[in-house]
Design an enzyme around this catalytic site. Structure first.
Site: not given
Ligand SMILES: NC(=O)c1ccc[n+]([C@@H]2O[C@H](COP(=O)([O-])OP(=O)(O)OC[C@H]3O[C@@H](n4cnc5c(N)ncnc54)[C@H](OP(=O)(O)O)[C@@H]3O)[C@@H](O)[C@H]2O)c1
Length: 320
Positions: A41, A82, A136, A140, A165
């Site tokens: 939250n 998520a 991980y 995915k 990344n």
């Molecule tokens: N960042 C990168 O470099 C990168 C690269 C490739 C792919 N991705 C993918 O892109 C997506 C977004 O990444 P991001 O960088 O924005 O990551 P982030 O900042 O860690 O955001 C992840 C989000 O998922 C939520 N989350 C985690 N567990 C959850 C659950 N059980 N139920 C509901 N919400 C949940 C988190 O909020 P809460 O913990 O509050 O729930 C947060 O809002 C992810 O799927 C990631 O695998 C990221």
């Protein structure tokens, strides 16, 4: 985002309170009613404050919570961002990773079909490309297959995007280096010899928009795009040249490897190259050979290296 903006539809971003969601929301607002979801939250409130979007709590691992949220929000489009995304955590607590990334994705897919959502787009990672090296990435890779397979089973159109990344994203090297640098001027790196794909969050947002705009063409498949890479030592040296201080090597973490793949060798017969907005993209299907397959896979070892000025731009592009 103009092509699909004629009627104000609702778009729900799971994990929309995270780094991608907070940066994606402004690009969709205006064309869509945008609703972000997350569990924590404090982070939900922060996301609401910085985006101005509605935010509601929802745990994707709990199908009833997903059902409740979809009943309340009635989304037309869902972007499923998520995830638990930390490679080393997923090695130590694989059950949690599977609950969130696999069961959570299944829950989103099932409820989306049940509620007749028009489009579901999953956000995947280069770590899902073969050869997969860690839990991980496996989780995915399963999400990609769940979504692509669901596409042929219901009215809902499913697709994924896959990328490497994102600079300055939560828990990634640049914000961690910033913290270390501010503390004592020394950046400790687990893998200076590693090479990683990098792009900006604006480029990640653009890939999501491209996927939504071209959903008819990409449904049932994974859309990726050409990305450049950097050797971590080069990125470290660029940081030090621009900001001072020094770096040193520390012990590696479980699940890491020297190079990442965006398109793995065994995906080549199933992958087509296409151009959107002048950028080479890749459309990866599962179990469906394509007439003009890609001939060479894309890895952080064989792609173009980011130039020193491109690395400096990434370093300067600090985002919240
Ligand atoms: N960042 C990168 O470099 C990168 C690269 C490739 C792919 N991705 C993918 O892109 C997506 C977004 O990444 P991001 O960088 O924005 O990551 P982030 O900042 O860690 O955001 C992840 C989000 O998922 C939520 N989350 C985690 N567990 C959850 C659950 N059980 N139920 C509901 N919400 C949940 C988190 O909020 P809460 O913990 O509050 O729930 C947060 O809002 C992810 O799927 C990631 O695998 C990221």
């Amino acid at each position: 985002m103009e092509k699909i903006s004629s009627n104000m539809k609702t778009i729900l971003i799971t994990g929309g309170t995270g780094f991608l969601g907070r940066n994606l929301a402004p690009a969709l607002t205006g064309a869509f009613r945008v609703v972000l979801t997350g569990r924590n939250n404090k982070q939900n409130n922060y996301a609401q404050a910085v985006t101005g979007c509605e935010v509601i709590p929802m745990d994707v691992a709990n199908i009833e919570a997903v059902r409740d949220a979809f009943t309340e929000v009635r989304p037309d489009f869902v972007i499923h961002a998520a995830a638990t995304k930390f490679v080393d955590l997923a090695e130590k607590q694989p059950m949690e990773c599977i609950d969130v990334n696999v069961t959570g994705s299944q829950n989103v897919a099932r409820v989306a079909v049940e509620k007749q959502v028009e489009v579901v787009l999953g956000i995947s990672t280069d770590k899902a490309a073969p050869p997969v090296r860690n839990t991980y990435g496996l989780s995915k890779a399963i999400m990609e297959r769940i979504f692509c397979s669901m596409n042929s089973k219901a009215q809902t159109r499913f697709a994924c995007v896959r990328y490497g990344n994102v600079a300055w994203s939560t828990g990634s090297v640049l914000p961690i280096w910033k913290q270390m640098h501010e503390k004592d001027g020394v950046i400790r790196s687990t893998g200076p010899e590693m090479r990683r794909f990098f792009f900006t969050v604006d480029e990640a947002v653009k890939l999501v928009l491209t996927a939504l705009e071209n959903i008819e063409a990409i449904q049932g498949k994974v859309l990726s795009r050409y990305m450049k890479a950097a050797q971590i030592a080069d990125l470290l040296n660029t940081w030090i040249e621009n900001k001072g201080g020094s770096w040193e090597r520390i012990e590696g973490r479980p699940g890491e490897r020297n190079d990442e793949f965006l398109i793995g060798e065994i995906e080549l017969p199933f992958t087509t190259e296409l151009i959107y907005d002048g950028i080479t993209h890749y459309l990866i299907s599962f179990n469906e050979k394509v007439p003009k397959p890609l001939t060479v896979g894309l890895s952080s070892a064989n792609t173009t290296r980011l130039s020193p000025s491109e690395m400096a731009d990434l370093i300067d592009d600090a985002r919240e």
